[in-house]
Scaffold this motif. Structure first.
Motif, PDB file in Angstrom:
ATOM      1  N   VAL A 141       0.863  -1.112  -0.499  1.00  0.00           N
ATOM      2  CA  VAL A 141      -0.326   0.154   0.096  1.00  0.00           C
ATOM      3  C   VAL A 141       1.412   1.228  -0.006  1.00  0.00           C
ATOM      4  N   VAL A 142       0.504   2.102  -0.621  1.00  0.00           N
ATOM      5  CA  VAL A 142       0.934   3.256  -0.875  1.00  0.00           C
ATOM      6  C   VAL A 142       0.711   4.428   0.560  1.00  0.00           C
ATOM      7  N   ARG A 143       1.834   4.589   1.499  1.00  0.00           N
ATOM      8  CA  ARG A 143       0.913   5.128   2.230  1.00  0.00           C
ATOM      9  C   ARG A 143       1.536   6.459   2.328  1.00  0.00           C
ATOM     10  N   ASP A 144       2.110   7.068   1.465  1.00  0.00           N
ATOM     11  CA  ASP A 144       2.372   8.534   1.629  1.00  0.00           C
ATOM     12  C   ASP A 144       2.601   8.925   0.371  1.00  0.00           C
ATOM     13  N   VAL A 145       2.610  10.305  -0.529  1.00  0.00           N
ATOM     14  CA  VAL A 145       3.195  10.558  -1.555  1.00  0.00           C
ATOM     15  C   VAL A 145       3.089  12.319  -1.260  1.00  0.00           C
ATOM     16  N   ARG A 146       3.970  12.900  -2.102  1.00  0.00           N
ATOM     17  CA  ARG A 146       4.312  14.110  -1.659  1.00  0.00           C
ATOM     18  C   ARG A 146       5.684  14.018  -3.019  1.00  0.00           C
ATOM     19  N   LEU A 147       5.555  16.003  -3.262  1.00  0.00           N
ATOM     20  CA  LEU A 147       6.691  16.894  -3.837  1.00  0.00           C
ATOM     21  C   LEU A 147       7.765  17.215  -3.539  1.00  0.00           C
ATOM     22  N   LEU A 148       8.128  16.808  -3.537  1.00  0.00           N
ATOM     23  CA  LEU A 148       9.281  17.572  -2.242  1.00  0.00           C
ATOM     24  C   LEU A 148      10.892  17.974  -3.296  1.00  0.00           C
ATOM     25  N   PRO A 149      11.727  18.779  -3.005  1.00  0.00           N
ATOM     26  CA  PRO A 149      13.337  19.217  -3.834  1.00  0.00           C
ATOM     27  C   PRO A 149      13.786  18.136  -2.788  1.00  0.00           C
ATOM     28  N   LEU A 150      14.661  18.014  -4.138  1.00  0.00           N
ATOM     29  CA  LEU A 150      15.607  16.374  -3.980  1.00  0.00           C
ATOM     30  C   LEU A 150      16.719  17.254  -2.836  1.00  0.00           C
ATOM     31  N   PRO A 151      16.659  15.894  -2.314  1.00  0.00           N
ATOM     32  CA  PRO A 151      18.189  15.565  -0.818  1.00  0.00           C
ATOM     33  C   PRO A 151      19.463  15.767  -1.629  1.00  0.00           C
TER      34      PRO A 151
ATOM     35  N   GLU B  89      21.737  11.657 -10.229  1.00  0.00           N
ATOM     36  CA  GLU B  89      22.645  12.970 -11.012  1.00  0.00           C
ATOM     37  C   GLU B  89      21.433  13.627 -11.404  1.00  0.00           C
ATOM     38  N   ARG B  90      20.945  14.815 -10.374  1.00  0.00           N
ATOM     39  CA  ARG B  90      19.717  16.292 -10.442  1.00  0.00           C
ATOM     40  C   ARG B  90      21.065  17.030 -10.340  1.00  0.00           C
ATOM     41  N   PRO B  91      20.058  17.993 -10.338  1.00  0.00           N
ATOM     42  CA  PRO B  91      20.261  19.147  -9.103  1.00  0.00           C
ATOM     43  C   PRO B  91      19.744  19.488  -7.901  1.00  0.00           C
ATOM     44  N   PRO B  92      20.994  19.236  -6.849  1.00  0.00           N
ATOM     45  CA  PRO B  92      19.789  19.549  -5.777  1.00  0.00           C
ATOM     46  C   PRO B  92      18.874  20.367  -4.931  1.00  0.00           C
ATOM     47  N   GLY B  93      17.606  20.080  -5.005  1.00  0.00           N
ATOM     48  CA  GLY B  93      16.573  20.632  -4.716  1.00  0.00           C
ATOM     49  C   GLY B  93      15.506  20.810  -5.967  1.00  0.00           C
ATOM     50  N   SER B  94      16.086  19.945  -6.772  1.00  0.00           N
ATOM     51  CA  SER B  94      15.206  20.424  -8.137  1.00  0.00           C
ATOM     52  C   SER B  94      14.110  19.794  -7.514  1.00  0.00           C
ATOM     53  N   PRO B  95      12.713  18.941  -8.121  1.00  0.00           N
ATOM     54  CA  PRO B  95      12.092  18.116  -7.482  1.00  0.00           C
ATOM     55  C   PRO B  95      11.699  16.681  -7.731  1.00  0.00           C
ATOM     56  N   ALA B  96      10.755  16.095  -7.434  1.00  0.00           N
ATOM     57  CA  ALA B  96      10.810  14.953  -6.769  1.00  0.00           C
ATOM     58  C   ALA B  96       9.491  14.219  -6.027  1.00  0.00           C
ATOM     59  N   HIS B  97       9.335  13.154  -6.785  1.00  0.00           N
ATOM     60  CA  HIS B  97       7.838  12.733  -5.892  1.00  0.00           C
ATOM     61  C   HIS B  97       8.792  12.142  -5.248  1.00  0.00           C
ATOM     62  N   LEU B  98       8.491  11.778  -3.676  1.00  0.00           N
ATOM     63  CA  LEU B  98       8.729  10.355  -2.594  1.00  0.00           C
ATOM     64  C   LEU B  98       7.532   9.807  -2.536  1.00  0.00           C
ATOM     65  N   LEU B  99       7.246   9.009  -3.162  1.00  0.00           N
ATOM     66  CA  LEU B  99       6.652   7.710  -2.710  1.00  0.00           C
ATOM     67  C   LEU B  99       7.410   6.952  -1.215  1.00  0.00           C
TER      68      LEU B  99
END
Lengths: 265, 265
Positions: A97-107, A115-125
Motif C-alpha cells: 500500500v502507498v502510505r504517502d506521496v509528495r512532491l519535494l526538493p531532492l536532498p 545525477e540531478r541538481p540538489p533541490g530539483s523537484p521529485a516525487h517521494l513515495l
DNA sequence: GAGCATTTGTCCGTATGTATT
DNA sequence: CAATACATACGGACAAATGCT
C-alpha cells in the motif's frame, strides 16, 4: 544447545516444539510456561524473550505470543528483489500500500545519486509491504519529476512501479546500482516500519536507470523488518565463467553447508 | 527516541553519553546506574540490556560493561573484503590466527561448488580474526589438495592465503562468486565464534578461481560476529555506465540519506 | 595459589500498568 | 466491563566470572 541456565533450557524446549507448528499459531502464555516448568514468571518471560530474539516468535501485548516465519529476499546481479513474486513462490501473500506521496526538493544525497541538481523537484513515495498480513518492508522511492510529471491515482492502484514508469514515463527502468547494509532508521521511518527506535534493520538502496538512455529515473531505500524478512545477496566476481552462468543449487538456508560444516574444537 | 518506560529513557541517556567515549572504556555498573537514576537493579539492568541489543556496549560477567564499536566490512564486485586492510584504514588492528587445519573428504555441497567429486581430499582451515583484540570473524576455508598438496607451517605464519596459494600452489585466486546472508551457525561454529547457539549471524560465502585457468581453487564461509562487524554489499546492476565506474561517496553509515530521509507520518 | 570485593547472570515472588479480546 | 496477557517495576538472593591483593 542447552545452556546451563534454566530459561535457556526452557527456550530450547519451546523452540523445538514451535518448529513444527504453523506460522501465526499461538504459543503458551508466560503464565502457562511458568506453571508447566515450575519456574517464576520472570524465568518464563526470559525464555520467551530468548525466542523473540531468535525471531522465532512474535509477541503482542494483551494478545499473546505467536509463531513467526520469515521470507527470504534474494538479490542478485541479474534479478531484482520482486517481493510479490518471492512471497508467492514461498506460498504466502504480499500486499503493498502507498502510505504517502509528495512532491519535494531532492536532498543532496539523493540528488547526487540521481545525477540531478540538489533541490530539483521529485516525487517521494512511501510504500508499506505486508507479507501474510504483517508489515514487513517500507520502501521510500524518489522519482524526479522530469521523469514523471504527475503521479496520479495509478500509484495507489498498480502494485508495480515498473509498469507505471513504463506507461506514464515512457522509460524502461533497469537497476544500475544497489547496496545492502544495516542502519538505524530515523524515528519517522522506524515509526512507519513499526520497529523500535535505535534498532538496526537491513537496508537495501538502489538506483535504476532507463535501459535505452542511461538516465537515472528512480532511487529507493527499502527498510526491511528483520523479524519478517531475511535478505540474501549473491555477487559475481570479476571472474566470469565462459558461456551462460551455471545454475547452482541455492536451496536450504545456510550456504553450501547449510550451517553444518564439519569442524572440531 | 524516549519511550514511556523508565528503562528506555535511561537507555537513551546512557546511549547519548556513550556516543562520545572511546571504544573499550568502561560503562557504569548496573548497581551504579540503579543508584544514579533511583531505580531497582532490574530496571538498570533492562536499560543496559537495551544498549547491548543496540550493539552499543559489550558486557563481561564479573568484569563490567564496555563501550563497543564495530567495523564496516564492505564487499563489492571489484574489491573483496580484505579484513586487515579495512581495519587498518579504520584505525584499528586486526590479527588472524589459524585455529585448526585438517585434511578431510569434501562434503557434497562444497564439492559441488568447487567442481570436484564429493569425498575428494581437501584441506579445511579454520581461522579466527580479532579486531582490536576482540574475536570478530571465523572463516572456514576449503582448499582441494590438488591445488595445495601440503599446507605447511606457512598457513600459521602468513596472514594472507592469497600469498600462500600464489607461492605454493602456483595459482592466482580471483573471487568468482559470493553470497551474503544470515544463518544460524552449527554449535561447533558458534563455539569458535563465541556467540550464543541458535542466534543468527551474517555469513559470507565465496568461491575463488584461478584467474588464468578458471579452476576453482578455494571456497570459504566467513561467519561474522554482528556485534563486531557490519557487512555492507554493493552490487552493480545489468546496466553499466559507459567508461570507468564512477566514484560514489560511500561515507557515513546509512546510505545516501544516512538514515535521515525526510518523511512524515 | 588463596582470598576477597566487584560485577554481571540468573532466579524468586509480588505488584501495577496497559493493550487486546 | 471483565478477563487475559504482555510490559514494566520493585526488592531480595545466590551463582559465577573477573581482577586485585
Amino acid at each position: 544447545m542447552a545452556n546451563n541456565s534454566r530459561y535457556a533450557g526452557i527456550a530450547d524446549v519451546l523452540a523445538a516444539e514451535i518448529a513444527d507448528r504453523p506460522a501465526g499459531s499461538r504459543v503458551a502464555s508466560e503464565h502457562e510456561i511458568a506453571g508447566r516448568f515450575h519456574v517464576s514468571r520472570a524465568a518464563a518471560r526470559a525464555a520467551v524473550q530468548e525466542l523473540e530474539q531468535r525471531l522465532l516468535v512474535r509477541r503482542v501485548r494483551g494478545a499473546g505470543t505467536f509463531v513467526n516465519r520469515r521470507t527470504d529476499l534474494v538479490l542478485s546481479r541479474r534479478q531484482g528483489p520482486s517481493l510479490h513474486e518471492t512471497v508467492r513462490q514461498a506460498g504466502g501473500v504480499a500486499r503493498t500500500v502507498v502510505r504517502d506521496v509528495r512532491l519535494l526538493p531532492l536532498p543532496a544525497a539523493e540528488a547526487g545519486l540521481l545525477e540531478r541538481p540538489p533541490g530539483s523537484p521529485a516525487h517521494l513515495l512511501a510504500r508499506q509491504s505486508y507479507i501474510d498480513g504483517l508489515l514487513s518492508v517500507l520502501a521510500l522511492i524518489w522519482i524526479p519529476s522530469d521523469v514523471l510529471t504527475e503521479v496520479g491515482a495509478a500509484v495507489h492502484a498498480v502494485e508495480s512501479l515498473d509498469t507505471i514508469l513504463r506507461q506514464m514515463g515512457g522509460v524502461e527502468p533497469v537497476r544500475a546500482w544497489c547496496r545492502v547494509s544495516c542502519a538505524v532508521p530515523a524515528p519517522e521511518i522506524a515509526a512507519q516500519l513499526e520497529t523500535e527506535c535505535g534498532r538496526e534493520v537491513p537496508l537495501i538502496e538502489s538506483l535504476s536507470r532507463d535501459r535505452a538512455t542511461g538516465l537515472a529515473v528512480l532511487c529507493s531505500s527499502m527498510w526491511n523488518r528483520p523479524d519478517r524478512t531475511r535478505v540474501v545477496v549473491e555477487l559475481d566476481g570479476p571472474w566470469q565463467p565462459p558461456g551462460p552462468p551455471r545454475d547452482r543449487e541455492r536451496g536450504g538456508g545456510g550456504g553450501p553447508c547449510g550451517g553444518r560444516c564439519p569442524l572440531g574444537g
